[in-house]
Design an enzyme around this catalytic site. Structure first.
Site, mmCIF file in Angstrom:
data_model
loop_
_atom_site.group_PDB
_atom_site.id
_atom_site.type_symbol
_atom_site.label_atom_id
_atom_site.label_comp_id
_atom_site.label_asym_id
_atom_site.label_seq_id
_atom_site.Cartn_x
_atom_site.Cartn_y
_atom_site.Cartn_z
ATOM 1 N N THR A 27 41.680 49.339 49.371
ATOM 2 C CA THR A 27 40.503 50.122 48.978
ATOM 3 C C THR A 27 39.588 49.183 48.196
ATOM 4 O OG1 THR A 27 41.872 52.097 48.792
ATOM 5 C CG2 THR A 27 39.693 52.172 47.782
ATOM 6 N N LYS A 52 36.563 56.818 52.732
ATOM 7 C CA LYS A 52 37.623 56.880 51.699
ATOM 8 C C LYS A 52 37.035 57.276 50.339
ATOM 9 C CE LYS A 52 41.331 55.538 49.289
ATOM 10 N NZ LYS A 52 42.710 55.898 49.400
ATOM 11 N N LYS A 60 39.764 54.102 39.732
ATOM 12 C CA LYS A 60 39.286 52.986 40.563
ATOM 13 C C LYS A 60 38.400 53.506 41.697
ATOM 14 C CE LYS A 60 40.668 49.672 44.064
ATOM 15 N NZ LYS A 60 41.680 49.005 44.868
HETATM 16 P P1 NAD Z 1 49.898 46.424 44.342
HETATM 17 O O1 NAD Z 1 49.302 45.849 43.100
HETATM 18 O O2 NAD Z 1 51.282 46.977 44.296
HETATM 19 O O3 NAD Z 1 49.867 45.310 45.527
HETATM 20 C C1 NAD Z 1 48.877 44.341 45.669
HETATM 21 C C2 NAD Z 1 49.588 43.035 45.997
HETATM 22 O O4 NAD Z 1 48.615 42.023 46.259
HETATM 23 C C3 NAD Z 1 50.455 42.511 44.829
HETATM 24 O O5 NAD Z 1 51.785 42.373 45.270
HETATM 25 C C4 NAD Z 1 49.830 41.163 44.485
HETATM 26 O O6 NAD Z 1 50.763 40.173 44.095
HETATM 27 C C5 NAD Z 1 49.149 40.795 45.789
HETATM 28 N N1 NAD Z 1 48.085 39.814 45.651
HETATM 29 C C6 NAD Z 1 47.098 39.772 44.722
HETATM 30 N N2 NAD Z 1 46.291 38.707 44.945
HETATM 31 C C7 NAD Z 1 46.789 38.079 46.034
HETATM 32 C C8 NAD Z 1 46.412 36.911 46.747
HETATM 33 N N3 NAD Z 1 45.339 36.196 46.385
HETATM 34 N N4 NAD Z 1 47.160 36.538 47.814
HETATM 35 C C9 NAD Z 1 48.252 37.277 48.176
HETATM 36 N N5 NAD Z 1 48.665 38.381 47.537
HETATM 37 C C10 NAD Z 1 47.942 38.769 46.480
HETATM 38 O O7 NAD Z 1 48.868 47.526 44.838
HETATM 39 P P2 NAD Z 1 49.132 48.689 45.928
HETATM 40 O O8 NAD Z 1 49.470 49.954 45.208
HETATM 41 O O9 NAD Z 1 50.015 48.161 47.000
HETATM 42 O O10 NAD Z 1 47.640 48.909 46.477
HETATM 43 C C11 NAD Z 1 47.048 48.008 47.401
HETATM 44 C C12 NAD Z 1 45.704 48.568 47.832
HETATM 45 O O11 NAD Z 1 45.907 49.851 48.419
HETATM 46 C C13 NAD Z 1 44.709 48.770 46.688
HETATM 47 O O12 NAD Z 1 43.424 48.407 47.141
HETATM 48 C C14 NAD Z 1 44.808 50.251 46.386
HETATM 49 O O13 NAD Z 1 43.618 50.773 45.826
HETATM 50 C C15 NAD Z 1 45.070 50.809 47.774
HETATM 51 N N6 NAD Z 1 45.767 52.110 47.779
HETATM 52 C C16 NAD Z 1 46.864 52.304 46.984
HETATM 53 C C17 NAD Z 1 47.506 53.535 47.002
HETATM 54 C C18 NAD Z 1 48.715 53.799 46.148
HETATM 55 O O14 NAD Z 1 49.120 54.966 46.034
HETATM 56 N N7 NAD Z 1 49.335 52.772 45.549
HETATM 57 C C19 NAD Z 1 47.042 54.562 47.858
HETATM 58 C C20 NAD Z 1 45.951 54.310 48.696
HETATM 59 C C21 NAD Z 1 45.321 53.065 48.632
#
Ligand code: NAD
Length: 291
Positions: A87, A162, A237
Site C-alpha cells: 500500500t 484501496k 497510514k
Molecule cells: P512488514 O513490515 O511486516 O513487511 C515489510 C517487509 O519489507 C519487512 O520484512 C522488511 O524487512 C522488508 N523491507 C523493507 N525494506 C526493504 C528493502 N529495501 N528490500 C527488501 N526488503 C525490505 O509489513 P506488512 O504488514 O507485511 O505490510 C506490507 C505492505 O502491505 C504495507 O505496504 C502494508 O501497508 C500493506 N498491507 C498490510 C496489511 C496488514 O494487515 N499487515 C494489510 C493490507 C496491506
C-alpha cells in the site's frame, strides 16, 4: 513461473509461501525477514529479479518501493512484469509503473485487503491498476494468493481504489464506535442497538462483520481485547495516504480528514498504537463531550 518476491514480512512471507506451495519457482529477498519454506533466498533484490517472469514487491511504503524499483527494473528481463502489492501513495505507484514500462516491462499496482489472515489463507482481494496484458499475465498468481482480483484501470487505479475503500472504512468505524458510546449514555442496550442498526440503514461492514462492541455480533477483535486484526496505526497510514492523494487531486474530503485527525490522536497521543482500529469504542466510552 519464475517469480522474484521482495519484502517477506507479515504479508509478503505467507504470500510467497503460497506461490511456492502451488509449484512456482520463487526467489525471495528481504533485508531482515527470513525466507519462508519453499522459497529460495537471494542475497539482493536485483538477483531475485533476474530472469523472473514476474517480480512481486510487498514493502512498507512508497519511498522504499521507489528505491527497490530502481534496483530491480534494470535487472529484469524484457516482457517481465513488476507487480507491487504494497500500500503506497498513488504518485509512487504511477512513477514506478512509468519507469518500468519505459524499459519494456509490464507494471501493476496491486494492493490488497484481507490482512495477514487473508495472506496466509490465500484469500486476499487484489485491486489492480495497469495494462490489461500485465493483468492477464499475473492473474493466475492473484488466484493463488487471493480469492478476488479486480482490474480497476490504468497505473495507480489499484492504489486509488484501496485508499478510497479504507477512507470509507476509517470513517464508518469511527462513527460506529461513537454511536455505540452515545447509545450507552442514552441507556440503549448494545445488543438492541446492533439488532436495529445491522438490519437498518446504518448498517455497514464495521457494524455487521467487525462489530466494535465485545460480545455483540460476529466474533471480532473486540472479543479478543482489541488485539489486531487491523492495527490502528495501519488504518492511520491508509487515511494519511487518502489525504495525500486528496491534496494532489484537489478533492474535498472533510470526513476523511476528521478520521485522519482522530486516528492520529489515538495512535500518537493516546493508547491506540498496537490496538485494533475498532478500539475507538472504549476510547469514546472513556471520554465526555469536549474532553
Ligand atoms: P512488514 O513490515 O511486516 O513487511 C515489510 C517487509 O519489507 C519487512 O520484512 C522488511 O524487512 C522488508 N523491507 C523493507 N525494506 C526493504 C528493502 N529495501 N528490500 C527488501 N526488503 C525490505 O509489513 P506488512 O504488514 O507485511 O505490510 C506490507 C505492505 O502491505 C504495507 O505496504 C502494508 O501497508 C500493506 N498491507 C498490510 C496489511 C496488514 O494487515 N499487515 C494489510 C493490507 C496491506
Amino acid at each position: 513461473m519464475k517469480i522474484g518476491f521482495i519484502g517477506l514480512g507479515n504479508m509478503g512471507g505467507p504470500m510467497a509461501a503460497n506461490l511456492a506451495k502451488a509449484g512456482h519457482e520463487v526467489i525471495g529477498f528481504d533485508l531482515a525477514a527470513p525466507c519462508p519454506a519453499g522459497v529460495t533466498a537471494s542475497d539482493s533484490a536485483a538477483k531475485a529479479a533476474e530472469g523472473a517472469d514476474v517480480v512481486i514487491t510487498m514493502l512498507p511504503n512508497g519511498a522504499i518501493l521507489r528505491a527497490v524499483a530502481a534496483e530491480v527494473i534494470p535487472a529484469m528481463q524484457q516482457g517481465a512484469v513488476l507487480c507491487d502489492c504494497s500500500t503506497v501513495d498513488v504518485a509512487a505507484a504511477r512513477d514506478v509503473a512509468a519507469e518500468a514500462v519505459a524499459t519494456g516491462l509490464g507494471a501493476l499496482d496491486a494492493p490488497v485487503s484481507g490482512g495477514v489472515g487473508g495472506a496466509t489463507a490465500g484469500t486476499l482481494t487484489f485491486m489492480v491498476g495497469g495494462s490489461q496484458d500485465a493483468f492477464a499475465k499475473v492473474l493466475p498468481l492473484f488466484e493463488i494468493m487471493g480469492q478476488k482480483a479486480v482490474h480497476c484501470g490504468d497505473a495507480g487505479a489499484g492504489q486509488a481504489a484501496k485508499i478510497c475503500n479504507n477512507m470509507i472504512l476509517g470513517v464508518t468505524m469511527a462513527v460506529t464506535c461513537e454511536a455505540f458510546a452515545l447509545a450507552d449514555k442514552l441507556g440503549l442496550d448494545r445488543q438492541k442497538m446492533f439488532d436495529v442498526v445491522s438490519t437498518s440503514s446504518g448498517y455497514s461492514w464495521s457494524m455487521n462483520v467487525y462489530c466494535p462492541a465485545p460480545g455483540i455480533g460476529p466474533q471480532s477483535p473486540a472479543d479478543n481485547d482489541y488485539k489486531p486484526g487491523f492495527a490502528a496505526e495501519l488504518m492511520l497510514k491508509d487515511l494519511r495516504l487518502s489525504q495525500q492523494a486528496a491534496e494532489g487531486a484537489d478533492a474535498e474530503t472533510p470526513m476523511g480528514q476528521l478520521a485522519t485527525e482522530l486516528y492520529t490522536r489515538f495512535v500518537e497521543e493516546e493508547d491506540g498504537k498496537g490496538r485494533d482500529f475498532s478500539a475507538l469504542l472504549p476510547r469514546f466510552s472513556a471520554k465526555s463531550r469536549g474532553a
